[in-house]
Design an enzyme around this catalytic site. Structure first.
Site, PDB file in Angstrom:
ATOM      1  N   GLN A 150       0.839  -1.209   0.000  1.00 51.63           N
ATOM      2  CA  GLN A 150       0.000   0.000   0.000  1.00 51.63           C
ATOM      3  C   GLN A 150       0.868   1.251   0.000  1.00 51.63           C
ATOM      4  O   GLN A 150       1.511   1.556   1.010  1.00 51.63           O
ATOM      5  CB  GLN A 150      -0.881  -0.021   1.261  1.00 51.63           C
ATOM      6  CG  GLN A 150      -1.739   1.205   1.442  1.00 51.63           C
ATOM      7  CD  GLN A 150      -2.624   1.106   2.689  1.00 51.63           C
ATOM      8  OE1 GLN A 150      -2.325   0.336   3.602  1.00 51.63           O
ATOM      9  NE2 GLN A 150      -3.688   1.872   2.720  1.00 51.63           N
ATOM     10  N   GLY A 151       0.869   1.978  -1.092  1.00 50.81           N
ATOM     11  CA  GLY A 151       1.700   3.179  -1.203  1.00 50.81           C
ATOM     12  C   GLY A 151       0.903   4.436  -0.939  1.00 50.81           C
ATOM     13  O   GLY A 151       0.615   5.211  -1.868  1.00 50.81           O
ATOM     14  N   TYR A 152       0.531   4.662   0.318  1.00 53.34           N
ATOM     15  CA  TYR A 152      -0.197   5.872   0.706  1.00 53.34           C
ATOM     16  C   TYR A 152       0.737   6.877   1.383  1.00 53.34           C
ATOM     17  O   TYR A 152       0.955   7.968   0.896  1.00 53.34           O
ATOM     18  CB  TYR A 152      -1.334   5.520   1.687  1.00 53.34           C
ATOM     19  CG  TYR A 152      -2.633   5.087   1.071  1.00 53.34           C
ATOM     20  CD1 TYR A 152      -2.688   4.462  -0.161  1.00 53.34           C
ATOM     21  CD2 TYR A 152      -3.835   5.290   1.743  1.00 53.34           C
ATOM     22  CE1 TYR A 152      -3.900   4.056  -0.702  1.00 53.34           C
ATOM     23  CE2 TYR A 152      -5.048   4.887   1.206  1.00 53.34           C
ATOM     24  CZ  TYR A 152      -5.080   4.268  -0.013  1.00 53.34           C
ATOM     25  OH  TYR A 152      -6.280   3.870  -0.537  1.00 53.34           O
ATOM     26  N   SER A 153       1.280   6.480   2.571  1.00 55.45           N
ATOM     27  CA  SER A 153       2.002   7.437   3.421  1.00 55.45           C
ATOM     28  C   SER A 153       3.274   7.942   2.769  1.00 55.45           C
ATOM     29  O   SER A 153       3.960   7.202   2.053  1.00 55.45           O
ATOM     30  CB  SER A 153       2.371   6.783   4.754  1.00 55.45           C
ATOM     31  OG  SER A 153       1.241   6.279   5.381  1.00 55.45           O
ATOM     32  N   SER A 198       4.462  -1.358   4.234  1.00 55.81           N
ATOM     33  CA  SER A 198       4.559  -2.727   4.757  1.00 55.81           C
ATOM     34  C   SER A 198       4.708  -3.718   3.615  1.00 55.81           C
ATOM     35  O   SER A 198       3.999  -3.624   2.600  1.00 55.81           O
ATOM     36  CB  SER A 198       3.296  -3.093   5.546  1.00 55.81           C
ATOM     37  OG  SER A 198       3.121  -2.209   6.617  1.00 55.81           O
ATOM     38  N   GLU A 200     -10.152  -1.304   4.867  1.00 56.86           N
ATOM     39  CA  GLU A 200      -9.082  -1.469   5.855  1.00 56.86           C
ATOM     40  C   GLU A 200      -9.646  -1.544   7.266  1.00 56.86           C
ATOM     41  O   GLU A 200      -9.169  -2.271   8.109  1.00 56.86           O
ATOM     42  CB  GLU A 200      -8.094  -0.294   5.761  1.00 56.86           C
ATOM     43  CG  GLU A 200      -6.890  -0.447   6.676  1.00 56.86           C
ATOM     44  CD  GLU A 200      -5.801   0.595   6.415  1.00 56.86           C
ATOM     45  OE1 GLU A 200      -6.111   1.681   5.933  1.00 56.86           O
ATOM     46  OE2 GLU A 200      -4.646   0.281   6.699  1.00 56.86           O
ATOM     47  N   ASN A 213      -4.743   6.954  17.168  1.00 58.10           N
ATOM     48  CA  ASN A 213      -5.787   7.130  18.185  1.00 58.10           C
ATOM     49  C   ASN A 213      -6.393   8.532  18.133  1.00 58.10           C
ATOM     50  O   ASN A 213      -7.604   8.704  18.282  1.00 58.10           O
ATOM     51  CB  ASN A 213      -5.200   6.885  19.581  1.00 58.10           C
ATOM     52  CG  ASN A 213      -5.300   5.421  19.982  1.00 58.10           C
ATOM     53  OD1 ASN A 213      -5.598   4.563  19.143  1.00 58.10           O
ATOM     54  ND2 ASN A 213      -5.041   5.137  21.245  1.00 58.10           N
ATOM     55  N   GLU A 214      -5.530   9.534  17.913  1.00 58.24           N
ATOM     56  CA  GLU A 214      -6.047  10.913  17.891  1.00 58.24           C
ATOM     57  C   GLU A 214      -7.001  11.094  16.708  1.00 58.24           C
ATOM     58  O   GLU A 214      -8.057  11.727  16.832  1.00 58.24           O
ATOM     59  CB  GLU A 214      -4.885  11.923  17.792  1.00 58.24           C
ATOM     60  CG  GLU A 214      -4.026  12.023  19.039  1.00 58.24           C
ATOM     61  CD  GLU A 214      -3.079  10.828  19.223  1.00 58.24           C
ATOM     62  OE1 GLU A 214      -2.817  10.099  18.236  1.00 58.24           O
ATOM     63  OE2 GLU A 214      -2.608  10.610  20.356  1.00 58.24           O
TER      64      GLU A 214
HETATM   65  C1  LIG Z   1       3.376  -0.829  11.536  1.00 53.06           C
HETATM   66  C2  LIG Z   1       2.972   0.188  10.528  1.00 53.06           C
HETATM   67  C3  LIG Z   1       2.697  -0.199   9.231  1.00 53.06           C
HETATM   68  C4  LIG Z   1       2.345   0.752   8.275  1.00 53.06           C
HETATM   69  N1  LIG Z   1       2.106   0.335   6.990  1.00 53.06           N
HETATM   70  C5  LIG Z   1       1.800   1.246   6.040  1.00 53.06           C
HETATM   71  C6  LIG Z   1       1.633   0.840   4.678  1.00 53.06           C
HETATM   72  O1  LIG Z   1       1.748  -0.342   4.344  1.00 53.06           O
HETATM   73  N2  LIG Z   1       1.357   1.788   3.768  1.00 53.06           N
HETATM   74  C7  LIG Z   1       1.205   3.102   4.099  1.00 53.06           C
HETATM   75  O2  LIG Z   1       0.923   3.907   3.216  1.00 53.06           O
HETATM   76  N3  LIG Z   1       1.384   3.531   5.363  1.00 53.06           N
HETATM   77  C8  LIG Z   1       1.685   2.631   6.348  1.00 53.06           C
HETATM   78  N4  LIG Z   1       1.883   3.041   7.643  1.00 53.06           N
HETATM   79  C9  LIG Z   1       1.840   4.456   7.949  1.00 53.06           C
HETATM   80  C10 LIG Z   1       0.636   4.912   8.752  1.00 53.06           C
HETATM   81  O3  LIG Z   1      -0.509   4.942   7.957  1.00 53.06           O
HETATM   82  C11 LIG Z   1       0.982   6.285   9.346  1.00 53.06           C
HETATM   83  O4  LIG Z   1       2.025   6.098  10.269  1.00 53.06           O
HETATM   84  C12 LIG Z   1      -0.193   6.941  10.033  1.00 53.06           C
HETATM   85  O5  LIG Z   1      -1.173   7.295   9.109  1.00 53.06           O
HETATM   86  C13 LIG Z   1       0.242   8.186  10.812  1.00 53.06           C
HETATM   87  O6  LIG Z   1       0.934   9.059   9.990  1.00 53.06           O
HETATM   88  P1  LIG Z   1       2.379   9.620  10.393  1.00 53.06           P
HETATM   89  O7  LIG Z   1       3.208   8.471  10.828  1.00 53.06           O
HETATM   90  O8  LIG Z   1       2.851  10.466   9.278  1.00 53.06           O
HETATM   91  O9  LIG Z   1       2.133  10.493  11.683  1.00 53.06           O
HETATM   92  P2  LIG Z   1       1.542  11.983  11.704  1.00 53.06           P
HETATM   93  O10 LIG Z   1       0.326  12.047  10.859  1.00 53.06           O
HETATM   94  O11 LIG Z   1       2.643  12.938  11.429  1.00 53.06           O
HETATM   95  O12 LIG Z   1       1.101  12.095  13.213  1.00 53.06           O
HETATM   96  C14 LIG Z   1       2.011  12.388  14.279  1.00 53.06           C
HETATM   97  C15 LIG Z   1       1.187  12.576  15.546  1.00 53.06           C
HETATM   98  O13 LIG Z   1       0.305  13.694  15.391  1.00 53.06           O
HETATM   99  C16 LIG Z   1      -1.035  13.321  15.633  1.00 53.06           C
HETATM  100  N5  LIG Z   1      -1.942  14.027  14.728  1.00 53.06           N
HETATM  101  C17 LIG Z   1      -1.790  14.175  13.391  1.00 53.06           C
HETATM  102  N6  LIG Z   1      -2.841  14.854  12.884  1.00 53.06           N
HETATM  103  C18 LIG Z   1      -3.667  15.129  13.923  1.00 53.06           C
HETATM  104  C19 LIG Z   1      -4.910  15.794  14.040  1.00 53.06           C
HETATM  105  N7  LIG Z   1      -5.528  16.307  12.973  1.00 53.06           N
HETATM  106  N8  LIG Z   1      -5.477  15.880  15.264  1.00 53.06           N
HETATM  107  C20 LIG Z   1      -4.871  15.350  16.368  1.00 53.06           C
HETATM  108  N9  LIG Z   1      -3.683  14.711  16.314  1.00 53.06           N
HETATM  109  C21 LIG Z   1      -3.091  14.611  15.114  1.00 53.06           C
HETATM  110  C22 LIG Z   1      -1.078  11.821  15.335  1.00 53.06           C
HETATM  111  O14 LIG Z   1      -2.150  11.194  16.010  1.00 53.06           O
HETATM  112  C23 LIG Z   1       0.280  11.373  15.846  1.00 53.06           C
HETATM  113  O15 LIG Z   1       0.249  11.170  17.238  1.00 53.06           O
HETATM  114  C24 LIG Z   1       2.244   2.111   8.620  1.00 53.06           C
HETATM  115  C25 LIG Z   1       2.524   2.512   9.931  1.00 53.06           C
HETATM  116  C26 LIG Z   1       2.894   1.572  10.871  1.00 53.06           C
HETATM  117  C27 LIG Z   1       3.195   2.038  12.265  1.00 53.06           C
END
Ligand SMILES: Cc1cc2nc3c(=O)[nH]c(=O)nc-3n(C[C@H](O)[C@H](O)[C@H](O)COP(=O)(O)OP(=O)(O)OC[C@H]3O[C@@H](n4cnc5c(N)ncnc54)[C@H](O)[C@@H]3O)c2cc1C
Length: 398
Positions: free
Chosen positions: A131-134, A168, A251, A377-378
């Site tokens: 999954q190429g989202y993040s 992942s 998902e 969680n947020e």
């Molecule tokens: C084990 C694992 C597997 C993953 N696999 C994939 C994958 O296969 N493909 C893929 O695309 N992604 C994947 N991800 C990425 C995952 O989707 C992101 O980590 C997630 O969406 C959070 O984004 P971020 O890490 O950029 O954190 P950020 O979005 O930068 O968040 C940082 C902190 O800020 C808080 N925050 C952000 N915005 C808000 C808001 N509006 N209000 C309140 N709090 C906020 C968050 O809750 C968090 O605590 C994976 C992540 C993990 C941990």
């Protein structure tokens, strides 16, 4: 609210359990309880064979319509399958992103040609997806993706440039579904495309990210003039957000319900250790174990409540489902802490090199990520406030 499954569903449960008992044997015995979250690096090749074994038995993609190779199973039957799968200790599925995300998305939004091209490989357990989202600046704020897709009319192909992160299983995947910006002037969720990209090409580099567990289950993925066939965009250019959001509905859907059985396996293991090492005599630990047990039951009853609603028949979630991710992820994180406290000082010790984490040690470290992936969680709290409780939308920074 229904608290149990129908007689017919219970017969199906027996069929699933019997197949797993018979087939999770011989060369596959060593896969029992292996390859789940935090243990994804174990036995990748054997687990790929297992995918094909499942497919031969007709146990991949059971929720897909029959016309696309599935069994057309009801949500209830799918939950039963995932429950029995975890109860039997069957291994973590390397094909789950294709089966649970790419496939249903193609069935809902893909062209007939895309369905014919991609669904059989997923169904057969032979083609794996990621999954190429993040991206580095697009996680919770997914609409901020910067990866670009430009159509090269001469080549008749889309050309992708940019970077994904936390992808992942990208190192195992044959294909990746990628959200990329088709209109370079666009902002936020407008001007995006949803692409089906072959991972086996020179324009793609996969770099593993080492996790706190010492293993690498996810990666950085770099696109440097990577190519994608003109027909491999799902929906029209600019419609990628709709498709990407449709996918997230899957998902957060049914496959997560079956994991309660895996949680039960982990709790049973903690109780066994507590009995063995005397931690069960500690009143505070006893209370925490009882709390974990009670909350796991609540999780199950909430799932049954979600299953009782008519909306489930079309796979969509009711409002009650909005609390599910926040509840299970927080519960699981606490279970990891409980496991370490029950183990006591032993939890900090690894046997001789090469150091291998025990299953509970790996679980404790990995569950820190449960409250992040699939929506933190947020973000879950925001969703509950806005969609569940009808509160005003969160203020956006301009
Ligand atoms: C084990 C694992 C597997 C993953 N696999 C994939 C994958 O296969 N493909 C893929 O695309 N992604 C994947 N991800 C990425 C995952 O989707 C992101 O980590 C997630 O969406 C959070 O984004 P971020 O890490 O950029 O954190 P950020 O979005 O930068 O968040 C940082 C902190 O800020 C808080 N925050 C952000 N915005 C808000 C808001 N509006 N209000 C309140 N709090 C906020 C968050 O809750 C968090 O605590 C994976 C992540 C993990 C941990």
């Amino acid at each position: 609210m229904k608290l149990s499954f129908s007689d017919q569903d219970e017969l199906f449960r027996k069929e699933v359990a019997a197949w797993l008992t018979t087939n999770l044997s011989g060369e596959f015995t060593k896969l029992r309880f292996r390859g789940g979250p935090g243990d994804e690096h174990m036995f990748p090749e054997e687990r790929k064979h297992w995918e094909q074994k499942l497919a031969e038995g007709g146990w991949t993609c059971i929720g897909w319509p029959k016309e696309y190779g599935g069994r057309g199973c009801t949500i209830e039957k799918q939950v039963i399958f995932f429950e029995e799968y975890a109860r039997a200790g069957a291994p973590g599925r390397v094909g789950h992103i294709g089966e649970g995300l790419a496939g249903p998305t193609l069935i809902a939004f893909g062209s007939e040609a895309q369905k014919q091209k991609y669904l059989p490989g997923i169904r057969a357990g032979k083609e794996l997806w990621c999954q190429g989202y993040s991206e580095p600046s697009a996680g919770s704020d997914l609409a901020n993706v910067k990866t670009r897709a430009r159509f090269d009319a001469e080549k008749g192909k889309w050309i992708l440039n940019g970077q994904k992160v936390w992808t992942s299983l990208a190192h195992e995947a044959d294909y990746c579904f990628v959200i990329a910006r088709t209109d370079p002037e666009s902002k936020a969720h407008k001007g995006l495309g949803f692409f089906l990209v072959n991972m086996h090409q020179p324009g793609i580099e996969v770099r593993p990210i080492q996790q706190i567990t010492g293993t690498s289950e996810f990666n950085e993925v770099f696109f440097d003039n990577a190519e994608c066939d003109a027909d491999d965009i799902v929906g029209a250019p600019g419609e990628g957000w709709k498709v990407a959001m449709g996918l997230l509905g899957f998902e957060r859907g049914v496959s997560t319900l079956g994991q309660q059985m895996q949680f039960q396996n982990e709790l049973n293991e903690i109780i066994r250790i507590a009995r063995e090492n005397g931690a069960s005599k500690n009143p505070v630990l006893r209370q925490r174990i009882a709390k974990a047990h009670a909350e796991l039951k609540i999780m199950r009853y909430n799932s049954m409540r979600m299953l009782s609603g008519s909306a489930w028949s079309d796979g969509s979630l009711q409002k009650e489902a909005l609390i599910y991710k926040l509840f299970w992820a927080s519960w699981h994180r606490e279970l990891g802490e409980l496991a370490m406290d029950v183990l006591g000082p032993e939890c900090e010790i690894l046997e001789a090199a090469p150091y291998q984490l025990s299953r509970l040690q790996a679980m404790y470290l990995f569950v820190r990520s449960d409250t992040i992936y699939g929506g933190t969680n947020e973000i879950q709290r925001n969703i509950i406030a806005e969609r569940g409780l009808g509160m005003p939308k969160e203020a956006k920074v301009q």
